[in-house]
Write a protein that holds these residues in place. Sequence first.
Motif, mmCIF file in Angstrom:
data_model
loop_
_atom_site.group_PDB
_atom_site.id
_atom_site.type_symbol
_atom_site.label_atom_id
_atom_site.label_comp_id
_atom_site.label_asym_id
_atom_site.label_seq_id
_atom_site.Cartn_x
_atom_site.Cartn_y
_atom_site.Cartn_z
ATOM 1 N N MET A 239 12.379 6.281 -12.859
ATOM 2 C CA MET A 239 11.720 4.784 -12.419
ATOM 3 C C MET A 239 12.250 4.428 -11.215
ATOM 4 S SD MET A 239 10.116 4.359 -15.008
ATOM 5 C CE MET A 239 9.708 4.932 -16.718
ATOM 6 N N ILE A 240 13.350 4.549 -10.809
ATOM 7 C CA ILE A 240 13.911 4.403 -9.250
ATOM 8 C C ILE A 240 12.920 5.124 -8.245
ATOM 9 C CG2 ILE A 240 15.449 4.733 -7.319
ATOM 10 C CD1 ILE A 240 17.480 4.461 -9.822
ATOM 11 N N LEU A 241 12.434 6.316 -8.503
ATOM 12 C CA LEU A 241 11.439 6.735 -7.422
ATOM 13 C C LEU A 241 10.281 6.222 -7.452
ATOM 14 C CD1 LEU A 241 11.785 10.794 -8.236
ATOM 15 C CD2 LEU A 241 12.907 9.331 -6.445
ATOM 16 N N LEU A 242 9.599 5.533 -8.555
ATOM 17 C CA LEU A 242 8.456 4.825 -8.681
ATOM 18 C C LEU A 242 8.724 3.778 -7.735
ATOM 19 C CD1 LEU A 242 7.014 5.305 -12.101
ATOM 20 C CD2 LEU A 242 6.497 6.664 -10.150
ATOM 21 N N GLU A 243 9.653 3.002 -7.853
ATOM 22 C CA GLU A 243 9.919 1.772 -7.164
ATOM 23 C C GLU A 243 9.824 2.147 -5.788
ATOM 24 O OE1 GLU A 243 10.186 -1.329 -8.305
ATOM 25 O OE2 GLU A 243 9.688 -0.646 -10.448
ATOM 26 N N ASP A 244 10.481 2.983 -5.191
ATOM 27 C CA ASP A 244 10.394 3.546 -3.969
ATOM 28 C C ASP A 244 8.961 3.648 -3.453
ATOM 29 O OD1 ASP A 244 13.186 3.591 -3.902
ATOM 30 O OD2 ASP A 244 13.378 5.371 -3.968
ATOM 31 N N GLU B 252 3.441 6.694 -22.970
ATOM 32 C CA GLU B 252 3.348 5.184 -22.921
ATOM 33 C C GLU B 252 4.292 4.581 -21.890
ATOM 34 O OE1 GLU B 252 1.457 1.753 -23.115
ATOM 35 O OE2 GLU B 252 0.792 3.578 -23.938
ATOM 36 N N GLU B 253 5.445 5.011 -21.851
ATOM 37 C CA GLU B 253 6.202 4.626 -20.850
ATOM 38 C C GLU B 253 5.735 4.819 -19.358
ATOM 39 O OE1 GLU B 253 10.816 4.486 -21.814
ATOM 40 O OE2 GLU B 253 9.919 5.786 -23.285
ATOM 41 N N LEU B 254 5.432 6.427 -19.252
ATOM 42 C CA LEU B 254 4.997 6.661 -17.950
ATOM 43 C C LEU B 254 3.613 5.678 -17.416
ATOM 44 C CD1 LEU B 254 5.488 10.449 -18.374
ATOM 45 C CD2 LEU B 254 6.573 8.963 -16.790
ATOM 46 N N ARG B 255 2.954 5.723 -18.397
ATOM 47 C CA ARG B 255 1.620 4.969 -18.317
ATOM 48 C C ARG B 255 1.911 3.516 -17.841
ATOM 49 N NH1 ARG B 255 -1.149 0.788 -19.551
ATOM 50 N NH2 ARG B 255 0.186 0.606 -21.464
ATOM 51 N N LYS B 256 2.733 2.880 -18.420
ATOM 52 C CA LYS B 256 3.203 1.614 -18.218
ATOM 53 C C LYS B 256 3.916 1.630 -16.761
ATOM 54 C CE LYS B 256 5.279 -2.655 -19.714
ATOM 55 N NZ LYS B 256 6.031 -3.362 -20.932
ATOM 56 N N ALA B 257 4.726 2.245 -16.526
ATOM 57 C CA ALA B 257 5.607 2.270 -15.326
ATOM 58 C C ALA B 257 4.686 2.599 -14.049
ATOM 59 C CB ALA B 257 6.642 3.667 -15.464
ATOM 60 N N HIS B 258 3.735 3.407 -14.358
ATOM 61 C CA HIS B 258 2.672 3.552 -13.224
ATOM 62 C C HIS B 258 1.641 2.615 -12.954
ATOM 63 C CE1 HIS B 258 4.349 8.007 -14.089
ATOM 64 N NE2 HIS B 258 4.150 7.958 -12.649
ATOM 65 N N GLU B 259 1.637 1.612 -13.877
ATOM 66 C CA GLU B 259 0.563 0.649 -13.450
ATOM 67 C C GLU B 259 0.879 -0.156 -12.259
ATOM 68 O OE1 GLU B 259 0.556 -2.065 -16.754
ATOM 69 O OE2 GLU B 259 -0.677 -0.744 -18.021
ATOM 70 N N LYS B 260 2.129 -0.092 -11.641
ATOM 71 C CA LYS B 260 2.467 -0.991 -10.622
ATOM 72 C C LYS B 260 1.985 -0.311 -9.417
ATOM 73 C CE LYS B 260 6.841 0.507 -11.301
ATOM 74 N NZ LYS B 260 8.018 -0.287 -12.345
ATOM 75 N N LEU B 261 1.614 1.033 -9.279
ATOM 76 C CA LEU B 261 1.237 1.857 -8.130
ATOM 77 C C LEU B 261 -0.079 1.527 -7.945
ATOM 78 C CD1 LEU B 261 2.825 5.192 -8.915
ATOM 79 C CD2 LEU B 261 3.724 3.477 -7.504
ATOM 80 N N TYR B 262 -0.752 0.804 -8.940
ATOM 81 C CA TYR B 262 -2.325 0.630 -8.663
ATOM 82 C C TYR B 262 -2.725 -0.860 -8.496
ATOM 83 C CZ TYR B 262 -2.240 5.344 -10.138
ATOM 84 O OH TYR B 262 -2.405 6.741 -10.093
ATOM 85 N N LYS B 263 -1.710 -1.842 -8.430
ATOM 86 C CA LYS B 263 -2.085 -3.142 -8.325
ATOM 87 C C LYS B 263 -2.070 -3.577 -6.645
ATOM 88 C CE LYS B 263 0.147 -4.581 -12.477
ATOM 89 N NZ LYS B 263 0.767 -5.299 -13.158
#
Length: 159
Positions: free
Chosen positions: A103-108, A148-159
Amino acid sequence: MGQFKTAEITQMTRELDPSRLINSASGGNFEMDGTKVVGDIMDLHNYPDPVMPDPKIFGEANILVLGEFGGLGLPLEGHTWQQKDNWGYQSFSTQEELKARYMILLEDLVELIPKGLAAAIYTQTTDVEVETNGLMTYDRQVIKIAVEELRKAHEKLYK
């Protein structure tokens, strides 16, 4: 390292199919044509943290890509290719630890998108032999972070 005639092969590829973008050197060994990388994509690999090519240098002429990042290892007993000596760029003992770091990597990544990062590829989808970097185990029996956690976490990459 097995890369030969990059400029010539890139040109031949472009002539054969001018409709496609070309990544002539995934991860390094780039050849330059003036201020532009040969091909269309400037693709770096970095472990574990996301980085991107400097947009001030490469952003005007190239698509900026992080072709590999992550490599978070989690060997799960009974689901590995071998019982010991498994490997990851950064290794964890529990699925909770793995998920927190992922999740930290996704925030980065979110921070790099407005700077021009066009794509990023996590290494890797599944464990392979001694590498336990996958989001799924070698035997494909365990998904290490719930879908489902991965899908939700990745949504922020597409906004």
